[in-house]
Scaffold this active site. Structure first.
Site, PDB file in Angstrom:
ATOM      1  N   LYS B  77       0.820  -1.113   0.047  1.00  0.00           N
ATOM      2  CA  LYS B  77      -0.042  -0.036   0.105  1.00  0.00           C
ATOM      3  C   LYS B  77       0.748   1.283   0.083  1.00  0.00           C
ATOM      4  CE  LYS B  77      -4.015   1.777   2.586  1.00  0.00           C
ATOM      5  NZ  LYS B  77      -4.884   1.357   4.077  1.00  0.00           N
ATOM      6  N   SER B 152      -9.723   1.676   3.136  1.00  0.00           N
ATOM      7  CA  SER B 152      -8.716   2.477   2.318  1.00  0.00           C
ATOM      8  C   SER B 152      -7.961   1.797   1.541  1.00  0.00           C
ATOM      9  CB  SER B 152      -8.092   3.532   2.920  1.00  0.00           C
ATOM     10  OG  SER B 152      -7.377   2.806   4.222  1.00  0.00           O
ATOM     11  N   SER B 176      -9.745  -1.161   6.926  1.00  0.00           N
ATOM     12  CA  SER B 176      -9.398  -0.716   5.860  1.00  0.00           C
ATOM     13  C   SER B 176      -8.761  -1.924   4.922  1.00  0.00           C
ATOM     14  CB  SER B 176      -8.463   0.147   5.696  1.00  0.00           C
ATOM     15  OG  SER B 176      -9.200   1.487   5.887  1.00  0.00           O
TER      16      SER B 176
END
Lengths: 95, 467
Positions: B77, B152, B176
């Site tokens: 990420k 997210s 997330s």
């Protein structure tokens, strides 16, 4: 909850944010709705309850007090928005 | 060639059936074919990935032992730091920022001979549930490109779900990892708080954040977790343990979260819960469990996470690094304009909320009260785990929503996390596993939660349920 113009301006200053007027107005409304939702916690009878600040049970995690290599100057400067090669250049701090 | 199993890749590379270079070339081809449409990756590190693979092949040729992730392509990420490579957090504020240090999880992946192929799209500074609040534009759900992949960590979820990579890392502060795993139909695990080092993870809410794996199977999630988990001297909140026992318990007692089941679930999610409990009842003991204070978890989470974020994001002032405004002005004007230009609207929203919740005259009513509710939520989980090993419920009330559908309603967006935030507040591990699809073909996720340190129960139960 009604967040008035004075409150949102105060929060802007505390948070060091500069908002466009349209964004300020949008966020003023949003904040009111979010706080209306959050107010469900206010009436819970928890006056004597403990507060949980974190989920770790570790305490006082220390290391040996010995000198370790520092960040080289060139590396420290590599992300500076403005630099003279020795220092990061910033707006005047003191009057 | 599809490479959806990390375990298979490791076996093939270690036994010389395939080279790591071959594996990564095919991975990069799959990314090239799909990423323009899905926008899962913010940046692909082709050259570096090829170099990493070549080095692994050289090790193999020299007869050196290969690590437990040998040759496996993995995406990380965009809030996990890789030295000298952009770590942007999907934000204008950090679009050119290159850290001079590296996340511990990245060090461990490289030591395990994984091949890091790129950084994935996310909601800006991990604040969002749809991967729509991104400087790089939204990510699309591989199962339906008009739908959100969740957030997210939507980019990481989409990268695994589409088959671009077999493994990815995300971060989970309020769901997330798990929510995008559910929306995209993959396994996503949020470890126990402290299990995985946060050194090199850009902080959103420091008492809630954890890095965790995305994978196509629970077995793959486990091999990734084994590599990244364990004490890190650079993270004072990390567990004292260096390694963990992942062997299964003989018989698990499962608590069914009936109050969540009886809430406003989509019919397809309710049906998934019925099917899964019917299946489990043949081999496990099932009881209904209630968790008091769960109905207040969302409000508690958003007050605490936003307060911590307001503090954590105060470092972005345009002075030492990050975006600095071109507007002229004194020190305060420069900082305010830099932050005003550098942050997106959702980030500003949460900073303002956190600033309010911590401000004089309001901190007691909002922040401190939320800390008390947090303790109650944690206590409720602890009580539940005295009589059961794992809690079963839905990950989300509905499958993936359409892109943009919550754009005008932040509270509605926040409520999509209603079942996931509890685990972050309590610091316990939680996993989402895919369980079929709804009538439109959208994946459904079921959530398993366990007591702190009991990742093995989650992983083994998930493996059994997905068999």
């Amino acid at each position: 909850m009604d967040i008035n113009a004075e409150t949102i301006s105060k929060l802007e200053r505390l948070a060091y944010l500069q908002l466009d007027p349209e964004v300020r107005e949008q966020l003023r409304g949003d904040l009111g709705k979010i706080l209306d939702f959050a107010n469900q916690l206010s009436n819970l009878p928890l006056s004597h309850a403990n507060e949980m600040t974190h989920a770790s049970n570790r305490e006082n995690v220390l290391r040996q007090d010995c000198v370790q290599p520092s960040l080289p100057r060139s590396v420290a400067l590599q992300n500076a928005p403005e630099s003279d090669g020795e220092f990061i250049l910033v707006p005047k701090v003191l009057d | 060639m599809s490479d959806t199993s990390a375990i298979d890749i490791v076996s093939q590379v270690r036994s010389n059936i395939r080279s790591a270079s071959d594996v990564v070339q095919q991975c990069l081809q799959r990314i090239s074919a799909q990423n323009v449409q899905l926008n899962a990756f913010a940046e692909v590190w082709d050259d570096w990935a090829i170099q990493q693979a070549a080095a692994i092949d050289a090790k193999q040729k020299a007869g050196q032992p290969l690590g437990p992730l040998a040759g496996v392509p993995i995406a990380i990420k965009d809030n996990i730091c890789v030295k000298d490579r952009v770590c942007g957090c999907a934000s204008k504020m950090l679009q050119t920022y290159r850290p001079s240090f590296q996340a511990t999880v990245v060090d461990r992946l490289l030591a395990a001979d994984a091949v890091i192929v790129g950084r994935t799209n996310m909601d800006e500074f991990a604040m969002g549930s749809a991967t729509e609040y991104s400087f790089y534009g939204p990510t699309k759900n591989p199962r339906n490109i008009e739908c959100s992949p969740g957030g997210s960590s939507g980019g990481s979820a989409a990268a695994v779900a589409s088959g671009m990579v077999p493994l990815a890392l995300g971060s989970d502060t309020g769901g997330s990892i798990r929510q995008p795993a559910a929306f995209c139909g993959v396994v996503g695990l949020k470890p126990t708080y402290g299990m995985v080092s946060r050194f090199g993870l850009v902080a959103y809410a420091s008492s809630l954040d954890q890095i965790g794996p995305f994978a196509g199977s629970a077995a793959d999630a486990r091999i990734l977790l084994e590599v990244i988990a364990g004490n890190d001297p650079l993270d004072a909140t990390s567990t004292a343990e260096k390694s963990f026992d992942y062997s299964p318990k003989s018989k698990l007692r499962i608590g069914v979260l009936r109050q969540q089941w009886n809430s406003h679930l989509a019919a397809s999610v309710g049906k998934a819960l019925q099917e899964s409990t019917d299946q489990l009842s043949k081999t496990c003991e099932l009881v209904d469990v209630e968790l008091p204070f769960q109905e207040h978890a969302i409000a508690t989470y958003y007050l605490l996470a936003s307060s911590e974020a307001a503090s954590n994001l105060s470092r972005y002032d345009g002075m030492h690094f990050g975006h600095r405004t071109q507007q002229s002005g004194g020190l305060e004007e420069t900082i305010r304009a830099s932050r005003g230009e550098g942050f997106g609207t959702e980030v500003k929203r949460r900073i303002l909320l956190g600033t309010f919740a911590l401000s004089e005259g309001y901190a007691d009513q909002y922040y401190n009260q939320a800390l008390k509710v947090r303790q109650k939520i944690a206590d409720a989980y602890q009580t539940a785990f005295q009589s059961v090993d794992v809690l079963l419920g839905p990950t989300t009330a509905e499958p993936a929503f359409g892109i943009g559908c919550h754009a005008d309603n932040p509270v509605a967006m926040y409520q999509t996390d209603e079942f996931t935030v509890g685990a972050n507040l309590a610091g316990i591990p939680a996993l989402s596993l895919p369980w079929g699809t709804d009538e439109k073909g959208l994946p459904i996720g079921l959530q398993l939660q366990a007591a702190a340190g009991r990742e093995s129960d989650l992983l083994h139960l998930a493996e059994m349920m997905m068999a």
